[in-house]
Design a protein around this motif. Sequence first.
Motif, PDB file in Angstrom:
ATOM      1  N   SER A 143      21.102  50.360  29.044  1.00  0.00           N
ATOM      2  CA  SER A 143      22.491  50.362  28.597  1.00  0.00           C
ATOM      3  C   SER A 143      23.395  50.390  29.823  1.00  0.00           C
ATOM      4  CB  SER A 143      22.766  51.555  27.697  1.00  0.00           C
ATOM      5  OG  SER A 143      22.564  52.749  28.415  1.00  0.00           O
ATOM      6  N   VAL A 144      24.617  49.965  29.630  1.00  0.00           N
ATOM      7  CA  VAL A 144      25.586  49.942  30.706  1.00  0.00           C
ATOM      8  C   VAL A 144      26.896  50.503  30.166  1.00  0.00           C
ATOM      9  CG1 VAL A 144      26.268  47.569  30.211  1.00  0.00           C
ATOM     10  CG2 VAL A 144      26.675  48.506  32.477  1.00  0.00           C
ATOM     11  N   GLU A 145      27.582  51.256  30.985  1.00  0.00           N
ATOM     12  CA  GLU A 145      28.863  51.816  30.579  1.00  0.00           C
ATOM     13  C   GLU A 145      29.919  50.721  30.528  1.00  0.00           C
ATOM     14  OE1 GLU A 145      29.429  54.985  29.682  1.00  0.00           O
ATOM     15  OE2 GLU A 145      27.284  55.350  29.936  1.00  0.00           O
ATOM     16  N   ASP A 146      30.805  50.820  29.544  1.00  0.00           N
ATOM     17  CA  ASP A 146      31.899  49.853  29.423  1.00  0.00           C
ATOM     18  C   ASP A 146      32.722  49.806  30.702  1.00  0.00           C
ATOM     19  OD1 ASP A 146      31.000  49.472  26.859  1.00  0.00           O
ATOM     20  OD2 ASP A 146      32.777  50.306  25.883  1.00  0.00           O
ATOM     21  N   GLU A 147      32.917  50.970  31.319  1.00  0.00           N
ATOM     22  CA  GLU A 147      33.713  51.038  32.550  1.00  0.00           C
ATOM     23  C   GLU A 147      33.141  50.146  33.645  1.00  0.00           C
ATOM     24  OE1 GLU A 147      34.461  55.006  33.829  1.00  0.00           O
ATOM     25  OE2 GLU A 147      35.153  55.629  31.859  1.00  0.00           O
ATOM     26  N   LYS A 148      31.822  50.078  33.744  1.00  0.00           N
ATOM     27  CA  LYS A 148      31.162  49.247  34.755  1.00  0.00           C
ATOM     28  C   LYS A 148      31.468  47.772  34.505  1.00  0.00           C
ATOM     29  CE  LYS A 148      27.986  47.747  37.713  1.00  0.00           C
ATOM     30  NZ  LYS A 148      28.526  47.132  38.897  1.00  0.00           N
ATOM     31  N   ILE A 149      31.355  47.339  33.260  1.00  0.00           N
ATOM     32  CA  ILE A 149      31.622  45.944  32.922  1.00  0.00           C
ATOM     33  C   ILE A 149      33.086  45.610  33.193  1.00  0.00           C
ATOM     34  CG2 ILE A 149      31.735  44.264  31.032  1.00  0.00           C
ATOM     35  CD1 ILE A 149      28.873  44.894  31.924  1.00  0.00           C
ATOM     36  N   LEU A 150      33.996  46.477  32.755  1.00  0.00           N
ATOM     37  CA  LEU A 150      35.424  46.223  32.943  1.00  0.00           C
ATOM     38  C   LEU A 150      35.804  46.242  34.420  1.00  0.00           C
ATOM     39  CD1 LEU A 150      36.841  48.281  29.946  1.00  0.00           C
ATOM     40  CD2 LEU A 150      36.283  45.838  30.045  1.00  0.00           C
ATOM     41  N   LYS A 151      35.180  47.124  35.200  1.00  0.00           N
ATOM     42  CA  LYS A 151      35.428  47.174  36.640  1.00  0.00           C
ATOM     43  C   LYS A 151      34.950  45.889  37.308  1.00  0.00           C
ATOM     44  CE  LYS A 151      34.122  49.612  40.808  1.00  0.00           C
ATOM     45  NZ  LYS A 151      32.983  50.271  41.408  1.00  0.00           N
ATOM     46  N   ASP A 152      33.746  45.436  36.953  1.00  0.00           N
ATOM     47  CA  ASP A 152      33.209  44.194  37.518  1.00  0.00           C
ATOM     48  C   ASP A 152      34.085  43.003  37.142  1.00  0.00           C
ATOM     49  OD1 ASP A 152      31.147  45.575  38.677  1.00  0.00           O
ATOM     50  OD2 ASP A 152      29.624  44.923  37.234  1.00  0.00           O
ATOM     51  N   LEU A 153      34.514  42.946  35.900  1.00  0.00           N
ATOM     52  CA  LEU A 153      35.364  41.849  35.442  1.00  0.00           C
ATOM     53  C   LEU A 153      36.687  41.839  36.210  1.00  0.00           C
ATOM     54  CD1 LEU A 153      35.609  39.514  33.481  1.00  0.00           C
ATOM     55  CD2 LEU A 153      36.455  41.104  31.766  1.00  0.00           C
ATOM     56  N   ARG A 154      37.254  43.008  36.415  1.00  0.00           N
ATOM     57  CA  ARG A 154      38.496  43.124  37.195  1.00  0.00           C
ATOM     58  C   ARG A 154      38.263  42.637  38.630  1.00  0.00           C
ATOM     59  NH1 ARG A 154      38.777  48.287  37.333  1.00  0.00           N
ATOM     60  NH2 ARG A 154      39.377  48.414  35.161  1.00  0.00           N
ATOM     61  N   GLU A 155      37.133  43.034  39.209  1.00  0.00           N
ATOM     62  CA  GLU A 155      36.817  42.643  40.589  1.00  0.00           C
ATOM     63  C   GLU A 155      36.575  41.139  40.704  1.00  0.00           C
ATOM     64  OE1 GLU A 155      33.166  43.320  43.711  1.00  0.00           O
ATOM     65  OE2 GLU A 155      33.684  44.985  42.389  1.00  0.00           O
ATOM     66  N   TYR A 156      35.783  40.574  39.801  1.00  0.00           N
ATOM     67  CA  TYR A 156      35.454  39.141  39.854  1.00  0.00           C
ATOM     68  C   TYR A 156      36.677  38.254  39.680  1.00  0.00           C
ATOM     69  CZ  TYR A 156      30.666  40.857  39.137  1.00  0.00           C
ATOM     70  OH  TYR A 156      29.471  41.521  39.234  1.00  0.00           O
ATOM     71  N   THR A 157      37.663  38.738  38.922  1.00  0.00           N
ATOM     72  CA  THR A 157      38.861  37.926  38.658  1.00  0.00           C
ATOM     73  C   THR A 157      40.035  38.315  39.555  1.00  0.00           C
ATOM     74  OG1 THR A 157      39.666  39.402  36.910  1.00  0.00           O
ATOM     75  CG2 THR A 157      38.192  37.584  36.239  1.00  0.00           C
ATOM     76  N   HIS A 158      39.767  39.153  40.560  1.00  0.00           N
ATOM     77  CA  HIS A 158      40.799  39.610  41.497  1.00  0.00           C
ATOM     78  C   HIS A 158      41.987  40.218  40.763  1.00  0.00           C
ATOM     79  CE1 HIS A 158      38.548  37.701  44.704  1.00  0.00           C
ATOM     80  NE2 HIS A 158      38.477  36.620  43.951  1.00  0.00           N
ATOM     81  N   GLY A 159      41.692  40.990  39.696  1.00  0.00           N
ATOM     82  CA  GLY A 159      42.715  41.716  38.965  1.00  0.00           C
ATOM     83  C   GLY A 159      43.428  40.940  37.877  1.00  0.00           C
ATOM     84  N   VAL A 160      43.087  39.654  37.718  1.00  0.00           N
ATOM     85  CA  VAL A 160      43.741  38.859  36.666  1.00  0.00           C
ATOM     86  C   VAL A 160      43.385  39.408  35.287  1.00  0.00           C
ATOM     87  CG1 VAL A 160      43.894  36.568  35.613  1.00  0.00           C
ATOM     88  CG2 VAL A 160      43.855  36.792  38.108  1.00  0.00           C
ATOM     89  N   ILE A 161      42.119  39.758  35.092  1.00  0.00           N
ATOM     90  CA  ILE A 161      41.686  40.386  33.846  1.00  0.00           C
ATOM     91  C   ILE A 161      41.499  41.867  34.148  1.00  0.00           C
ATOM     92  CG2 ILE A 161      39.921  40.515  32.053  1.00  0.00           C
ATOM     93  CD1 ILE A 161      39.338  37.558  32.582  1.00  0.00           C
ATOM     94  N   ASP A 162      42.315  42.695  33.535  1.00  0.00           N
ATOM     95  CA  ASP A 162      42.272  44.128  33.800  1.00  0.00           C
ATOM     96  C   ASP A 162      42.391  44.868  32.470  1.00  0.00           C
ATOM     97  OD1 ASP A 162      42.309  46.629  34.889  1.00  0.00           O
ATOM     98  OD2 ASP A 162      44.275  46.432  35.831  1.00  0.00           O
ATOM     99  N   LEU A 163      41.251  45.178  31.868  1.00  0.00           N
ATOM    100  CA  LEU A 163      41.214  45.887  30.594  1.00  0.00           C
ATOM    101  C   LEU A 163      41.025  47.378  30.864  1.00  0.00           C
ATOM    102  CD1 LEU A 163      38.874  43.404  28.696  1.00  0.00           C
ATOM    103  CD2 LEU A 163      41.353  43.559  28.532  1.00  0.00           C
ATOM    104  N   ASP A 164      41.799  48.210  30.218  1.00  0.00           N
ATOM    105  CA  ASP A 164      41.762  49.653  30.419  1.00  0.00           C
ATOM    106  C   ASP A 164      40.595  50.260  29.646  1.00  0.00           C
ATOM    107  OD1 ASP A 164      42.310  52.287  30.938  1.00  0.00           O
ATOM    108  OD2 ASP A 164      44.122  52.366  29.707  1.00  0.00           O
ATOM    109  N   ALA A 165      39.677  50.895  30.363  1.00  0.00           N
ATOM    110  CA  ALA A 165      38.481  51.473  29.742  1.00  0.00           C
ATOM    111  C   ALA A 165      38.814  52.626  28.795  1.00  0.00           C
ATOM    112  CB  ALA A 165      37.511  51.944  30.818  1.00  0.00           C
ATOM    113  N   SER A 166      39.957  53.266  28.982  1.00  0.00           N
ATOM    114  CA  SER A 166      40.302  54.391  28.100  1.00  0.00           C
ATOM    115  C   SER A 166      40.778  53.917  26.728  1.00  0.00           C
ATOM    116  CB  SER A 166      41.372  55.269  28.747  1.00  0.00           C
ATOM    117  OG  SER A 166      42.578  54.555  28.894  1.00  0.00           O
ATOM    118  N   THR A 167      41.241  52.681  26.642  1.00  0.00           N
ATOM    119  CA  THR A 167      41.735  52.175  25.357  1.00  0.00           C
ATOM    120  C   THR A 167      40.926  51.000  24.817  1.00  0.00           C
ATOM    121  OG1 THR A 167      43.299  50.705  26.476  1.00  0.00           O
ATOM    122  CG2 THR A 167      44.105  52.875  25.820  1.00  0.00           C
ATOM    123  N   TYR A 168      40.141  50.363  25.668  1.00  0.00           N
ATOM    124  CA  TYR A 168      39.385  49.192  25.243  1.00  0.00           C
ATOM    125  C   TYR A 168      37.898  49.507  25.271  1.00  0.00           C
ATOM    126  CZ  TYR A 168      37.882  44.441  24.657  1.00  0.00           C
ATOM    127  OH  TYR A 168      37.299  43.309  24.164  1.00  0.00           O
TER     128      TYR A 168
END
Length: 67
Positions: free
Chosen positions: A18-43
């Motif tokens: 299993s993987v924490e949602d925060e890890k996926i959202l952090k990686d997505l934010r990093e890969y897109t240079h902040g263009v996609i930035d989903l908040d782990a506390s609400t998403y």
Amino acid sequence: SMLANHMKKLFYQWNKDSVEDEKILKDLREYTHGVIDLDASTYHLRDVREPVVQQRKSKNNSKKAGK
């Protein structure tokens, strides 16, 4: 959201852990240079426990394959 859920599904398929949602959202934010930035506390991503199984071919397709 579709991309983040797909990333989580692929992570599970390759690692079987299993993987924490925060890890996926952090990686997505990093890969897109902040263009996609989903908040782990609400998403929250979907819970992925097993890979998606492909559907069986319909009867029409199996008849054509036998010809």
